[in-house]
Structure formats: C-alpha cells, structure tokens
Design an enzyme around this catalytic site. Structure first.
Site, PDB file in Angstrom:
ATOM      1  N   MET A  30       0.777  -1.085  -0.010  1.00  0.00           N
ATOM      2  CA  MET A  30      -0.077   0.022  -0.061  1.00  0.00           C
ATOM      3  C   MET A  30       0.952   1.105   0.068  1.00  0.00           C
ATOM      4  O   MET A  30       0.325   2.379   0.269  1.00  0.00           O
ATOM      5  CB  MET A  30      -0.892  -0.058   1.069  1.00  0.00           C
ATOM      6  CG  MET A  30      -1.995  -1.286   1.179  1.00  0.00           C
ATOM      7  SD  MET A  30      -3.576  -0.833   2.059  1.00  0.00           S
ATOM      8  CE  MET A  30      -2.985  -0.439   3.661  1.00  0.00           C
ATOM      9  N   GLY A  36      11.017  -2.795   5.447  1.00  0.00           N
ATOM     10  CA  GLY A  36      10.170  -4.138   5.372  1.00  0.00           C
ATOM     11  C   GLY A  36       9.746  -4.426   4.051  1.00  0.00           C
ATOM     12  O   GLY A  36       9.965  -5.983   3.680  1.00  0.00           O
ATOM     13  N   HIS A  37       9.240  -3.533   3.347  1.00  0.00           N
ATOM     14  CA  HIS A  37       8.761  -3.667   1.788  1.00  0.00           C
ATOM     15  C   HIS A  37      10.005  -3.985   1.052  1.00  0.00           C
ATOM     16  O   HIS A  37       9.968  -4.962   0.137  1.00  0.00           O
ATOM     17  CB  HIS A  37       8.143  -2.479   1.297  1.00  0.00           C
ATOM     18  CG  HIS A  37       6.721  -2.142   1.898  1.00  0.00           C
ATOM     19  ND1 HIS A  37       6.805  -0.676   2.749  1.00  0.00           N
ATOM     20  CD2 HIS A  37       5.533  -2.638   2.138  1.00  0.00           C
ATOM     21  CE1 HIS A  37       5.481  -0.632   3.199  1.00  0.00           C
ATOM     22  NE2 HIS A  37       4.971  -1.908   2.712  1.00  0.00           N
ATOM     23  N   GLN A  61     -10.325  -2.159   2.488  1.00  0.00           N
ATOM     24  CA  GLN A  61      -9.869  -3.012   3.645  1.00  0.00           C
ATOM     25  C   GLN A  61      -9.722  -2.036   4.864  1.00  0.00           C
ATOM     26  O   GLN A  61      -9.534  -2.378   5.798  1.00  0.00           O
ATOM     27  CB  GLN A  61      -8.420  -3.607   3.305  1.00  0.00           C
ATOM     28  CG  GLN A  61      -7.433  -2.611   3.310  1.00  0.00           C
ATOM     29  CD  GLN A  61      -6.136  -3.364   2.941  1.00  0.00           C
ATOM     30  OE1 GLN A  61      -6.150  -3.780   1.833  1.00  0.00           O
ATOM     31  NE2 GLN A  61      -5.210  -3.689   3.732  1.00  0.00           N
ATOM     32  N   GLY A 146       4.756 -10.306   4.320  1.00  0.00           N
ATOM     33  CA  GLY A 146       5.589 -10.201   5.539  1.00  0.00           C
ATOM     34  C   GLY A 146       4.774 -10.997   6.591  1.00  0.00           C
ATOM     35  O   GLY A 146       3.459 -10.632   6.714  1.00  0.00           O
ATOM     36  N   ASP A 149       2.363  -9.147   9.213  1.00  0.00           N
ATOM     37  CA  ASP A 149       0.950  -9.110   9.215  1.00  0.00           C
ATOM     38  C   ASP A 149       0.636 -10.727   9.161  1.00  0.00           C
ATOM     39  O   ASP A 149       0.056 -11.294   8.191  1.00  0.00           O
ATOM     40  CB  ASP A 149       0.314  -8.492   8.012  1.00  0.00           C
ATOM     41  CG  ASP A 149       0.578  -7.185   8.074  1.00  0.00           C
ATOM     42  OD1 ASP A 149      -0.153  -6.415   8.771  1.00  0.00           O
ATOM     43  OD2 ASP A 149       1.638  -6.475   7.437  1.00  0.00           O
TER      44      ASP A 149
HETATM   45  P1  AMP Z   1       1.376  -2.895   3.617  1.00  0.00           P
HETATM   46  O1  AMP Z   1       2.125  -1.838   2.561  1.00  0.00           O
HETATM   47  O2  AMP Z   1       1.473  -2.757   4.958  1.00  0.00           O
HETATM   48  O3  AMP Z   1       0.353  -3.622   2.930  1.00  0.00           O
HETATM   49  O4  AMP Z   1       2.711  -4.046   3.302  1.00  0.00           O
HETATM   50  C1  AMP Z   1       2.874  -4.671   2.371  1.00  0.00           C
HETATM   51  C2  AMP Z   1       3.399  -5.752   2.510  1.00  0.00           C
HETATM   52  O5  AMP Z   1       4.724  -5.600   3.199  1.00  0.00           O
HETATM   53  C3  AMP Z   1       2.675  -6.973   3.471  1.00  0.00           C
HETATM   54  O6  AMP Z   1       3.169  -8.193   2.911  1.00  0.00           O
HETATM   55  C4  AMP Z   1       3.298  -6.716   4.825  1.00  0.00           C
HETATM   56  O7  AMP Z   1       3.395  -7.991   5.568  1.00  0.00           O
HETATM   57  C5  AMP Z   1       4.872  -6.414   4.379  1.00  0.00           C
HETATM   58  N1  AMP Z   1       5.392  -5.647   5.463  1.00  0.00           N
HETATM   59  C6  AMP Z   1       4.941  -4.445   6.002  1.00  0.00           C
HETATM   60  N2  AMP Z   1       6.142  -4.272   7.338  1.00  0.00           N
HETATM   61  C7  AMP Z   1       6.793  -5.181   7.221  1.00  0.00           C
HETATM   62  C8  AMP Z   1       8.262  -5.473   7.985  1.00  0.00           C
HETATM   63  N3  AMP Z   1       8.454  -4.877   9.201  1.00  0.00           N
HETATM   64  N4  AMP Z   1       8.634  -6.541   7.745  1.00  0.00           N
HETATM   65  C9  AMP Z   1       8.558  -7.385   6.707  1.00  0.00           C
HETATM   66  N5  AMP Z   1       7.279  -7.301   5.852  1.00  0.00           N
HETATM   67  C10 AMP Z   1       6.631  -6.094   6.174  1.00  0.00           C
END
Ligand code: AMP
Length: 281
Positions: A30, A36-37, A61, A146, A149
C-alpha cells in the site's frame, strides 16, 4: 523500471514475460515504503526473473474512513526508492481496480473473525477482495507477504487454497528498527516523543516468548495485560496466543504444533500490530 496503471497493460506485460518463460515474483503493497517492503522486493528479485510491485491503498480494507484518509501516501518517493529492485511498478486507480462497486463476500472459514478481524470488521474481506483481483490479473509464480501481518498470511494462504490460485505464497521475516519496533507505514504518524516508547511491544513479545512453557498461555496473557496497564501511553486492544494454523487461542502449549503471540495496541492514537512465534515443534 516500467510504471503501469491499467489492468490491460499489466496483463499484457505478464503474458509477454510468460511467453519468454520468465518467472514472475509479485509484491503487493500500500506504499509509504520502508525497509520491510524492501526486504520483500529483495527476496523476490533474488528468486525470480521479473519482479512486479503494486502500490495501491485499498479502500475496501479500511473499516474506518478517517484511517483511510490519513494513511501515508508518497507514490513518487516510493517509485524512486524501488527503481533498482523491480521491473514493474503497478499503480492502478481505485476505478481501475473496482470498475463496479464490489461487495463480494468471501468465506474464510472464520479466520477473518478473530484478532484483527474482530476489531476491524470487514478488513480481511477487503484485503482478500483486492488480492484475489491482483492474482487474477497478475499471474505470478510467487507472491511475497510479510510475517509482520501474520493473520493476513494465514488468510491469503486460505484464499489461494479455496479459490485455487496457482501462485505460491512466500513469507518473509519481520524487519525491525534497531530498537525492535517493526517497520510499518504507520510509524511516521507517531510523535518523536511517543516513538521512543514504541519498542515496548517487541520487548513484551520477547519476554512472553521466554515464558512459554514455564507459564500457561492464560498466565502469560494476564502478565501482558498488566504490563500494558503500567504504561499510560499505550492502550492494548488485544493480545492473543493462537495456534498458527487455526488462529484459535490455545489454553495449553501442548495443544499446538506452533503458537504465535499477536498484539495490537494504540500509541498516540496510532494503531500498531506485531507478533512473535512463541515456539514451533
Ligand atoms: P502494506 O504496505 O502495509 O500493505 O504491506 C505490504 C507488505 O509488506 C505486506 O505483505 C506486509 O506484511 C509487508 N510488511 C510490512 N511491514 C513489514 C515489516 N516490518 N517486515 C516485513 N514485511 C513487512
């Protein structure tokens, strides 16, 4: 790196890559990208010929309109930060992903009703709706998610199984800041003062892990509630010790092959979630 905005263009790109027998790794996000990303993208790059990253703040969501509005967005900076890590960034509009008002309901066998699902009703139906749509138009070999989540991963695996998607789900360990706070797009919403307190969640997760087996899940839960109550800045929403497959809370550590502790707490009105595997047999 190509920037693609429409479903027809991404389908065209994927079809061509497949005709060249290239493997495709897909990383849905997102935006407001952080380390992390980047870890997901790095792993996808190491394991595939072609990497596609989507950036889409998915309205279905968000169970709270205000949360959707204040979700951090910085697409230009994001695109710049991933240039060397992916081949295509897919940035569709809301109209492109939801050409008609979509209210498809998914039966996720109750996995979406606990923890995040209990406190954010409809959240996972929205997550699954967009991921299902992505998997339809982006026929990737591998999709990267990740462990940060944790519940989402369990639910996406269920989606793949029930709806017979051919993509394989790869999970990536949580990336943390030096003080232990899990990277999250929402961390930027914390004031500098509250940010200093944020590592408490990880400290509690670690201490709870050291108590597994010595104390019962019930007693560890009680200890967690007391620890949060000592701190005036945090408001604990839930702490749950669950079986890693069923997401059911466990009463005895002997019950389960793998147990995970999941926590959601508000700090400074910012909702933070984190989790840690307590053990795996
Ligand atoms: P989001 O942009 O928050 O929807 O996250 C996109 C992807 O990045 C999802 O699969 C998350 O689980 C993963 N993600 C977010 N934060 C982290 C993190 N700190 N470490 C590893 N993966 C992450």
């Amino acid at each position: 790196m190509k920037i693609i905005q429409t479903s027809s263009d991404i389908i065209h790109f994927v079809t061509f890559a497949k005709s060249q027998h290239q493997t495709i790794g897909f990383v849905p996000t997102m935006g407001a990208l952080h380390q992390g990303h980047l870890a997901l993208l790095k792993q996808a790059k190491a394991e595939n010929d072609v990497v596609i990253c989507s950036i889409f703040v998915n309205p279905t969501q968000f169970n709270d309109a205000e949360d959707y509005k204040k979700y951090p967005r910085n697409v230009e900076k994001d695109i710049d930060s991933i240039k060397s890590l992916c081949d295509v960034v897919f940035v569709p509009s809301v109209e492109e992903m939801y050409p008609t008002i979509s209210n498809k309901m998914y039966d996720l066998e109750g996995l979406d009703k606990v923890m995040e699902g209990k406190y954010r009703p409809g959240h996972f139906n929205g997550v699954v709706m967009i991921v299902d749509r992505f998997f339809e138009i982006i026929a990737a070999d591998y999709a990267y998610f990740g462990k940060k989540d944790f519940q989402q991963v369990v639910i996406i695996k269920k989606l793949v199984k029930i709806y017979k998607h051919t993509v394989r789900i790869v999970t990536v360990d949580t990336v943390r800041e030096e003080d232990g706070l899990a990277f999250s797009s929402r961390n930027v919403l914390l004031s500098a003062e509250k940010r200093k307190e944020a590592p408490l969640i990880y400290q509690i997760l670690l201490q709870a892990k050291s108590m597994a087996y010595k104390l019962s899940p019930h007693d560890i839960h009680k200890w967690i509630v007391e620890e949060f109550a000592k701190n005036n800045s945090f408001k604990l929403e839930y702490a749950a010790i669950v079986d890693a497959l069923s997401l059911k809370e466990i009463k005895d550590f002997k019950e389960s092959q793998e147990a995970v502790l999941c926590i959601a707490a508000y700090l400074d009105n910012v909702r933070l979630i984190d989790n840690l595997e307590l053990y795996k047999k």
